[in-house]
Design a protein around this motif. Structure first.
Motif, PDB file in Angstrom:
ATOM      1  N   ALA A 152      13.100  -5.606   7.849  1.00 32.09           N
ATOM      2  CA  ALA A 152      11.908  -5.616   6.991  1.00 32.09           C
ATOM      3  C   ALA A 152      11.074  -6.874   7.222  1.00 32.09           C
ATOM      4  CB  ALA A 152      12.315  -5.511   5.521  1.00 32.09           C
ATOM      5  N   HIS A 153      11.732  -7.997   7.468  1.00 35.06           N
ATOM      6  CA  HIS A 153      10.997  -9.240   7.698  1.00 35.06           C
ATOM      7  C   HIS A 153      10.234  -9.192   9.021  1.00 35.06           C
ATOM      8  CE1 HIS A 153      14.401 -10.094   5.047  1.00 35.06           C
ATOM      9  NE2 HIS A 153      13.647 -11.022   4.490  1.00 35.06           N
ATOM     10  N   TYR A 154      10.868  -8.623  10.052  1.00 35.85           N
ATOM     11  CA  TYR A 154      10.178  -8.499  11.339  1.00 35.85           C
ATOM     12  C   TYR A 154       9.021  -7.493  11.236  1.00 35.85           C
ATOM     13  CZ  TYR A 154      13.871 -11.188  13.578  1.00 35.85           C
ATOM     14  OH  TYR A 154      14.724 -12.193  13.944  1.00 35.85           O
ATOM     15  N   MET A 155       9.227  -6.422  10.480  1.00 32.14           N
ATOM     16  CA  MET A 155       8.148  -5.451  10.296  1.00 32.14           C
ATOM     17  C   MET A 155       6.977  -6.083   9.557  1.00 32.14           C
ATOM     18  SD  MET A 155      10.397  -2.091   9.241  1.00 32.14           S
ATOM     19  CE  MET A 155       8.932  -1.129   8.810  1.00 32.14           C
ATOM     20  N   PHE A 199      -7.052  -1.935   5.438  1.00 34.20           N
ATOM     21  CA  PHE A 199      -6.645  -0.753   4.674  1.00 34.20           C
ATOM     22  C   PHE A 199      -5.221  -0.343   5.046  1.00 34.20           C
ATOM     23  CE2 PHE A 199      -6.177   3.897   4.699  1.00 34.20           C
ATOM     24  CZ  PHE A 199      -6.274   4.136   3.334  1.00 34.20           C
ATOM     25  N   LEU A 200      -4.933  -0.275   6.328  1.00 29.86           N
ATOM     26  CA  LEU A 200      -3.587   0.101   6.762  1.00 29.86           C
ATOM     27  C   LEU A 200      -2.550  -0.917   6.282  1.00 29.86           C
ATOM     28  CD1 LEU A 200      -4.298   1.310  10.409  1.00 29.86           C
ATOM     29  CD2 LEU A 200      -3.689   2.726   8.436  1.00 29.86           C
ATOM     30  N   SER A 201      -2.936  -2.174   6.303  1.00 26.35           N
ATOM     31  CA  SER A 201      -2.021  -3.218   5.828  1.00 26.35           C
ATOM     32  C   SER A 201      -1.740  -3.070   4.344  1.00 26.35           C
ATOM     33  CB  SER A 201      -2.614  -4.603   6.102  1.00 26.35           C
ATOM     34  OG  SER A 201      -2.788  -4.793   7.484  1.00 26.35           O
ATOM     35  N   ASN A 202      -2.759  -2.660   3.594  1.00 27.88           N
ATOM     36  CA  ASN A 202      -2.576  -2.452   2.157  1.00 27.88           C
ATOM     37  C   ASN A 202      -1.692  -1.246   1.866  1.00 27.88           C
ATOM     38  OD1 ASN A 202      -3.870  -4.505   0.672  1.00 27.88           O
ATOM     39  ND2 ASN A 202      -5.864  -3.695   1.254  1.00 27.88           N
ATOM     40  N   VAL A 203      -1.629  -0.315   2.801  1.00 24.49           N
ATOM     41  CA  VAL A 203      -0.763   0.853   2.629  1.00 24.49           C
ATOM     42  C   VAL A 203       0.673   0.519   3.042  1.00 24.49           C
ATOM     43  CG1 VAL A 203      -0.299   3.202   3.405  1.00 24.49           C
ATOM     44  CG2 VAL A 203      -2.651   2.500   2.923  1.00 24.49           C
ATOM     45  N   ILE A 204       0.819  -0.103   4.212  1.00 27.23           N
ATOM     46  CA  ILE A 204       2.142  -0.357   4.770  1.00 27.23           C
ATOM     47  C   ILE A 204       2.766  -1.643   4.217  1.00 27.23           C
ATOM     48  CG2 ILE A 204       3.422  -0.743   6.911  1.00 27.23           C
ATOM     49  CD1 ILE A 204       1.203   0.790   8.374  1.00 27.23           C
ATOM     50  N   GLY A 205       1.930  -2.683   4.091  1.00 31.63           N
ATOM     51  CA  GLY A 205       2.434  -4.004   3.709  1.00 31.63           C
ATOM     52  C   GLY A 205       3.250  -4.037   2.435  1.00 31.63           C
ATOM     53  N   PRO A 206       2.754  -3.462   1.319  1.00 29.64           N
ATOM     54  CA  PRO A 206       3.520  -3.514   0.062  1.00 29.64           C
ATOM     55  C   PRO A 206       4.881  -2.831   0.163  1.00 29.64           C
ATOM     56  CG  PRO A 206       1.239  -2.945  -0.377  1.00 29.64           C
ATOM     57  CD  PRO A 206       1.410  -2.898   1.104  1.00 29.64           C
ATOM     58  N   VAL A 207       4.937  -1.729   0.901  1.00 28.41           N
ATOM     59  CA  VAL A 207       6.217  -1.036   1.065  1.00 28.41           C
ATOM     60  C   VAL A 207       7.221  -1.938   1.773  1.00 28.41           C
ATOM     61  CG1 VAL A 207       7.380   0.951   2.088  1.00 28.41           C
ATOM     62  CG2 VAL A 207       5.090   1.213   1.106  1.00 28.41           C
ATOM     63  N   ILE A 208       6.758  -2.590   2.849  1.00 32.29           N
ATOM     64  CA  ILE A 208       7.647  -3.472   3.605  1.00 32.29           C
ATOM     65  C   ILE A 208       8.031  -4.683   2.760  1.00 32.29           C
ATOM     66  CG2 ILE A 208       7.857  -4.901   5.668  1.00 32.29           C
ATOM     67  CD1 ILE A 208       5.886  -3.044   7.051  1.00 32.29           C
ATOM     68  N   MET A 212      11.680  -6.104   1.739  1.00 33.24           N
ATOM     69  CA  MET A 212      12.136  -7.484   1.854  1.00 33.24           C
ATOM     70  C   MET A 212      12.729  -7.965   0.538  1.00 33.24           C
ATOM     71  SD  MET A 212       9.017  -9.237   4.007  1.00 33.24           S
ATOM     72  CE  MET A 212       9.476 -10.832   3.356  1.00 33.24           C
ATOM     73  N   ALA A 213      12.041  -7.642  -0.567  1.00 31.33           N
ATOM     74  CA  ALA A 213      12.542  -8.037  -1.883  1.00 31.33           C
ATOM     75  C   ALA A 213      13.893  -7.393  -2.149  1.00 31.33           C
ATOM     76  CB  ALA A 213      11.537  -7.640  -2.967  1.00 31.33           C
ATOM     77  N   GLY A 214      14.036  -6.130  -1.721  1.00 27.78           N
ATOM     78  CA  GLY A 214      15.314  -5.452  -1.875  1.00 27.78           C
ATOM     79  C   GLY A 214      16.417  -6.130  -1.086  1.00 27.78           C
ATOM     80  N   ASP A 215      16.093  -6.584   0.136  1.00 27.21           N
ATOM     81  CA  ASP A 215      17.076  -7.312   0.949  1.00 27.21           C
ATOM     82  C   ASP A 215      17.524  -8.596   0.243  1.00 27.21           C
ATOM     83  OD1 ASP A 215      17.002  -5.424   2.904  1.00 27.21           O
ATOM     84  OD2 ASP A 215      15.729  -6.566   4.283  1.00 27.21           O
ATOM     85  N   GLU A 216      16.541  -9.319  -0.298  1.00 26.10           N
ATOM     86  CA  GLU A 216      16.870 -10.561  -0.987  1.00 26.10           C
ATOM     87  C   GLU A 216      17.686 -10.286  -2.241  1.00 26.10           C
ATOM     88  OE1 GLU A 216      16.320 -13.554   0.202  1.00 26.10           O
ATOM     89  OE2 GLU A 216      15.376 -12.650   1.954  1.00 26.10           O
TER      90      GLU A 216
END
Length: 391
Positions: A152-155, A199-208, A212-216
């Motif tokens: 998730a961090h690399y993504m 726009f694409l970052s706003n769609v994909i970024g929050p999910v990723i 990351m938060a889940g990993d932590e």
């Protein structure tokens, strides 16, 4: 701006408000450290949404005020992404970074319009360079500096890097058109591409980012499961798991291994005289003293109550005895000073055993070390006693 660009800006704005609100709600389910990181991320999305809302309706607004404001909000939003990354790692974030960045960029854009009226390309250059710098820092943080980074961090780093490259291209193309009243210099096509990337970052970024938060969060759960809440050393279960692995390794390769069991002398009397809260302080102080005097490869766990176990890989009988005596002496000296606050004596007894070919299981080490501890108690306490060579 043409109609297509305005529509994309409005979509980004609506999406940003929705994502920001959703992440804020989701953050309530996480512990404080991760929650603060998610909140910073969410506030960044809300600021970005407001910036794009202003841009979409800029023709009906006081341009000299609202356009610098939009640029300031956009850069503040990017800086909050950086703050979010730091906070989710538990690192200290620069105080009021977003406010400072937003104000500096807004003021710089305002001054730029006064010096060169109508030159929106100059404003794009100011905000673009600032945002690109933060995106580069975030990319380095995620891809190179982040401890324990996963997929998730690399993504997330890849998405940020994509945004960085888009902004660099935008600034590079825009730089040739900086000039008075030259808003049309930068083509709407370039703006549409940049907006599409955002726009694409706003769609994909929050999910990723939530991944990351889940990993932590999983890391924190793992730490809670493996760490004693009072002392911060390993729990009994985790210590025994690691010790069993180390025992098998030492047995297979014929490497030395020593086990110590440490028990606080007359701990019940300490609790009775000084109270249980002070007794907890003594337990933690003993654990801290031991941890401070061990090597990185050594392991310490709390077996229960006032009893600790220490595993010393690559340590034979002589090394084990030296380390055990050092621990005993340091506990008597440093933790004894703490006990003096309540007029109680704090010492420890240590039982140890060095592994030999005759030991067929880690349980046999535990048994012998425990027996040696009782011998130390019987012989007057505050001493080190090692078991006989073999079971």
């Amino acid at each position: 701006m043409n109609v297509d660009t305005i529509v994309i800006a409005l979509v980004i704005s609506v999406l940003g408000y929705a994502v920001g609100a959703s992440v804020l709600l989701a953050s309530l389910n996480y512990p404080r450290q991760i929650r603060r990181g998610l909140q910073s991320f969410a506030y960044g999305k809300l600021l970005m949404a407001t910036a794009f809302l202003i841009v979409a309706f800029r023709d009906g607004l006081a341009t000299d005020f609202f356009i610098p404001l939009a640029n300031g909000l956009g850069c503040a939003s990017v800086s909050l992404n950086y703050v979010a990354i730091l906070r989710i790692q538990g690192k200290a974030a620069p105080p009021r970074l977003a406010i400072s960045v937003g104000l500096v960029v807004a003021i710089a854009c305002f001054i730029g319009l006064k010096i060169s009226p109508g030159d929106f390309n100059l404003l794009r250059a100011i905000s673009g360079v600032t945002a690109a710098m933060f995106l580069l820092v975030i990319t380095v943080e995620l891809l190179l500096l982040y401890q324990g980074r996963g997929i998730a961090h690399y993504m997330s780093g890849g998405v940020i890097l994509f945004n960085f490259l888009a902004l660099v291209v935008r600034v590079w193309i825009n730089a040739a058109y900086v000039g008075p009243s030259d808003d049309a210099g930068l083509s709407d096509g370039v703006e549409r591409v940049v907006y599409a990337v955002i726009f694409l970052s706003n769609v994909i970024g929050p999910v990723i980012f939530l991944l990351m938060a889940g990993d932590e969060f999983n890391k924190e759960l793992q730490i809670l499961a493996n760490t004693d809440g009072l002392t911060g050393v390993l729990t009994r279960r985790r210590f025994l798991e690691l010790a069993e692995i180390e025992f098998r390794r030492a047995k297979r390769y014929g490497r030395p291994l020593t086990l110590l069991i440490i028990d606080i002398d007359r701990f019940k009397a300490i609790n009775d005289q000084a109270g249980h809260p002070f007794g907890d302080r003594i337990i933690k102080a003993v654990a801290d003293c031991c941890a401070a005097n061990l090597r990185p490869e050594d392991s310490i766990g709390r077996l229960g109550g006032e009893e600790f176990a220490i595993l010393l890989p690559e340590s034979d009988l002589d090394v084990g005895e030296r380390i055990a005596e050092r621990l005993r002496a340091n506990i008597e000296r440093s933790v004894g000073m703490l006990g003096a606050e309540k007029a109680v004596s704090v010492t420890c007894s240590v039982g140890g055993v060095a592994m030999t070919p005759d030991h067929d299981s880690f349980a046999s080490l535990i048994e012998q070390s425990d027996a040696a501890l009782y011998q130390a108690k019987d012989r007057g306490r505050n001493r080190v006693q090692f078991a006989n060579a073999a079971a």
